[in-house]
Design a protein around this motif. Structure first.
Motif, PDB file in Angstrom:
ATOM      1  N   LYS A 188       6.497   0.423   0.193  1.00 44.52           N
ATOM      2  CA  LYS A 188       5.144   0.379   0.751  1.00 44.52           C
ATOM      3  C   LYS A 188       5.093   1.104   2.092  1.00 44.52           C
ATOM      4  O   LYS A 188       6.113   1.333   2.735  1.00 44.52           O
ATOM      5  N   ASP A 189       3.880   1.459   2.487  1.00 46.23           N
ATOM      6  CA  ASP A 189       3.670   2.077   3.787  1.00 46.23           C
ATOM      7  C   ASP A 189       3.463   1.006   4.838  1.00 46.23           C
ATOM      8  O   ASP A 189       3.121  -0.132   4.523  1.00 46.23           O
ATOM      9  N   ASP A 219       8.266   5.753   3.014  1.00 47.38           N
ATOM     10  CA  ASP A 219       8.096   5.627   4.459  1.00 47.38           C
ATOM     11  C   ASP A 219       9.362   4.979   5.024  1.00 47.38           C
ATOM     12  O   ASP A 219       9.657   3.822   4.718  1.00 47.38           O
ATOM     13  N   ASP A 250      -0.099   5.185   0.817  1.00 48.95           N
ATOM     14  CA  ASP A 250      -1.195   6.051   1.238  1.00 48.95           C
ATOM     15  C   ASP A 250      -0.990   7.488   0.742  1.00 48.95           C
ATOM     16  O   ASP A 250      -0.446   8.334   1.434  1.00 48.95           O
ATOM     17  N   TRP A 251      -1.445   7.752  -0.502  1.00 45.16           N
ATOM     18  CA  TRP A 251      -1.305   9.089  -1.090  1.00 45.16           C
ATOM     19  C   TRP A 251      -2.132  10.107  -0.325  1.00 45.16           C
ATOM     20  O   TRP A 251      -1.690  11.243  -0.138  1.00 45.16           O
ATOM     21  N   LYS A 252      -3.330   9.722   0.097  1.00 49.76           N
ATOM     22  CA  LYS A 252      -4.217  10.662   0.783  1.00 49.76           C
ATOM     23  C   LYS A 252      -3.558  11.200   2.051  1.00 49.76           C
ATOM     24  O   LYS A 252      -3.610  12.389   2.338  1.00 49.76           O
ATOM     25  N   LYS A 253      -2.916  10.313   2.782  1.00 51.81           N
ATOM     26  CA  LYS A 253      -2.241  10.714   4.020  1.00 51.81           C
ATOM     27  C   LYS A 253      -1.122  11.713   3.728  1.00 51.81           C
ATOM     28  O   LYS A 253      -0.958  12.697   4.434  1.00 51.81           O
ATOM     29  N   ARG A 254      -0.357  11.462   2.673  1.00 50.00           N
ATOM     30  CA  ARG A 254       0.732  12.365   2.332  1.00 50.00           C
ATOM     31  C   ARG A 254       0.215  13.714   1.828  1.00 50.00           C
ATOM     32  O   ARG A 254       0.712  14.759   2.207  1.00 50.00           O
ATOM     33  N   LYS A 274      -1.718   0.599   8.831  1.00 47.93           N
ATOM     34  CA  LYS A 274      -2.477   1.783   9.198  1.00 47.93           C
ATOM     35  C   LYS A 274      -2.851   1.699  10.661  1.00 47.93           C
ATOM     36  O   LYS A 274      -3.375   0.699  11.113  1.00 47.93           O
ATOM     37  N   THR A 327       0.834  -1.189   0.000  1.00 43.72           N
ATOM     38  CA  THR A 327       0.000   0.000   0.000  1.00 43.72           C
ATOM     39  C   THR A 327       0.874   1.246   0.000  1.00 43.72           C
ATOM     40  O   THR A 327       1.988   1.238   0.487  1.00 43.72           O
TER      41      THR A 327
END
Length: 104
Positions: free
Chosen positions: A95-96, A88, A26-30, A99, A24
């Motif tokens: 990958k991240d 990350d 997480d583009w939204k988080k960044r 969550k 994964t």
């Protein structure tokens, strides 16, 4: 012969019990984190060798962008800097991590 058969059965059984790892990112988080943009701008400006005079007129800025696009070394260092900001550091690879829900 039976040892090989047992080893193969055991290997197949172990493969079935291993949970599949999801990759994964997480583009939204960044993209919602303002510090992401601070880091991104900082490393890209540094990697491309930007200086304050580049931003004094549109013609100078356009000329500098053309110069950057024609320089494979600067493009490479800008890409590596971008990759460094996106990755990350707490996980292996690109990958991240898992969550985690905030308890706030």
């Amino acid at each position: 012969m039976t040892i090989k058969k047992y080893a193969l059965e055991n290997e197949n059984q172990n493969e079935q019990n291993v949970p599949e790892e999801k990759s994964t990112f997480d583009w939204k988080k960044r993209l919602t984190n303002p510090w992401f943009y601070v880091g991104l701008v900082g490393v890209v400006l540094t990697a491309t060798g930007a200086n304050p005079e580049m931003f004094t007129s549109w013609s100078i800025l356009i000329a500098e962008i053309k110069s950057l696009l024609g320089n494979p070394y600067l493009l490479g260092t800008a890409f590596l800097a971008l990759l460094g900001v996106l990755t990350d550091p707490t996980t292996k690879g690109l990958k991240d991590g898992e969550k985690h829900e905030d308890s706030h």
